[in-house]
Motif scaffolding. Structure first.
Motif, PDB file in Angstrom:
ATOM      1  N   ARG A  27       0.799  -1.216   0.000  1.00  0.00           N
ATOM      2  CA  ARG A  27       0.000   0.000   0.000  1.00  0.00           C
ATOM      3  C   ARG A  27       0.829   1.261   0.000  1.00  0.00           C
ATOM      4  NH1 ARG A  27      -4.249  -1.641   4.857  1.00  0.00           N
ATOM      5  NH2 ARG A  27      -5.000  -3.579   3.943  1.00  0.00           N
ATOM      6  N   THR A  28       2.147   1.122   0.021  1.00  0.00           N
ATOM      7  CA  THR A  28       2.997   2.299   0.195  1.00  0.00           C
ATOM      8  C   THR A  28       3.768   2.660  -1.058  1.00  0.00           C
ATOM      9  OG1 THR A  28       4.781   0.897   1.053  1.00  0.00           O
ATOM     10  CG2 THR A  28       3.245   1.853   2.653  1.00  0.00           C
ATOM     11  N   PHE A  29       3.285   2.234  -2.209  1.00  0.00           N
ATOM     12  CA  PHE A  29       3.984   2.479  -3.467  1.00  0.00           C
ATOM     13  C   PHE A  29       4.308   3.950  -3.650  1.00  0.00           C
ATOM     14  CE2 PHE A  29       5.276   1.906  -7.757  1.00  0.00           C
ATOM     15  CZ  PHE A  29       4.709   2.938  -8.504  1.00  0.00           C
ATOM     16  N   SER A  30       3.364   4.811  -3.335  1.00  0.00           N
ATOM     17  CA  SER A  30       3.547   6.242  -3.574  1.00  0.00           C
ATOM     18  C   SER A  30       4.659   6.839  -2.724  1.00  0.00           C
ATOM     19  CB  SER A  30       2.244   6.987  -3.327  1.00  0.00           C
ATOM     20  OG  SER A  30       1.843   6.817  -1.982  1.00  0.00           O
ATOM     21  N   SER A  31       5.092   6.144  -1.705  1.00  0.00           N
ATOM     22  CA  SER A  31       6.138   6.674  -0.834  1.00  0.00           C
ATOM     23  C   SER A  31       7.544   6.348  -1.327  1.00  0.00           C
ATOM     24  CB  SER A  31       5.972   6.125   0.585  1.00  0.00           C
ATOM     25  OG  SER A  31       6.231   4.739   0.624  1.00  0.00           O
ATOM     26  N   TYR A  32       7.642   5.576  -2.397  1.00  0.00           N
ATOM     27  CA  TYR A  32       8.939   5.146  -2.903  1.00  0.00           C
ATOM     28  C   TYR A  32       9.397   5.975  -4.101  1.00  0.00           C
ATOM     29  CZ  TYR A  32       8.664   0.852  -0.125  1.00  0.00           C
ATOM     30  OH  TYR A  32       8.594  -0.055   0.901  1.00  0.00           O
ATOM     31  N   VAL A  33      10.677   6.182  -4.149  1.00  0.00           N
ATOM     32  CA  VAL A  33      11.327   6.594  -5.380  1.00  0.00           C
ATOM     33  C   VAL A  33      11.481   5.332  -6.225  1.00  0.00           C
ATOM     34  CG1 VAL A  33      13.449   7.479  -6.412  1.00  0.00           C
ATOM     35  CG2 VAL A  33      12.562   8.504  -4.294  1.00  0.00           C
ATOM     36  N   MET A  34      11.147   5.423  -7.499  1.00  0.00           N
ATOM     37  CA  MET A  34      11.198   4.261  -8.382  1.00  0.00           C
ATOM     38  C   MET A  34      12.234   4.481  -9.476  1.00  0.00           C
ATOM     39  SD  MET A  34       8.958   2.285  -7.024  1.00  0.00           S
ATOM     40  CE  MET A  34       8.985   1.006  -8.281  1.00  0.00           C
TER      41      MET A  34
END
Length: 121
Positions: A27-34
């Motif tokens: 659920r925390t995808f948006s918190s990562y730099v990709m």
């Protein structure tokens, strides 16, 4: 932790296009730099592109002008659109999730297994 699964690789003729996708669990995808990295046979891992949490992006000189990275936080997915592909672009492309671009470049973070891109001349 986040798990990553790449898709979209394949064989394409020089000058063609591919869109790689990297789907993330959790659920925390948006918190990562990709980031997207690539590795060709006999060569070291090479940075291709990265996108921050807010959508700011950076692209390596080797693919600049031909590739775009973007993310869809609602789908927990980051994409790498590659156009005007060249034989030199052939590699295994891996996506990575982490706290910063510099940490990803150092090999830190969570990594996918990769997707193969082949380019015929």
């Amino acid at each position: 932790q986040v798990q990553l699964a790449e898709s979209g690789g394949g064989l394409v003729q020089a000058g063609g296009s591919l869109r790689l996708a990297c789907a993330a669990s959790g659920r925390t995808f948006s918190s990562y730099v990709m980031g997207w990295f690539r590795q060709a046979p006999g060569r070291g891992r090479e940075f291709a592109a990265a996108i921050t949490r807010s959508g700011g992006s950076t692209v390596a000189d080797s693919v600049k002008g031909r590739s775009t990275i973007f993310r869809d936080n609602a789908k927990n997915t980051v994409y790498l659109q590659m156009n005007s592909l060249e034989p030199e672009d052939a590699a295994v492309y891996c996506c990575a999730a982490g706290a910063s671009i510099s940490l990803l470049a150092a090999g830190s973070g969570n990594w996918g297994q990769g997707t193969q891109v082949a380019v015929s001349s």
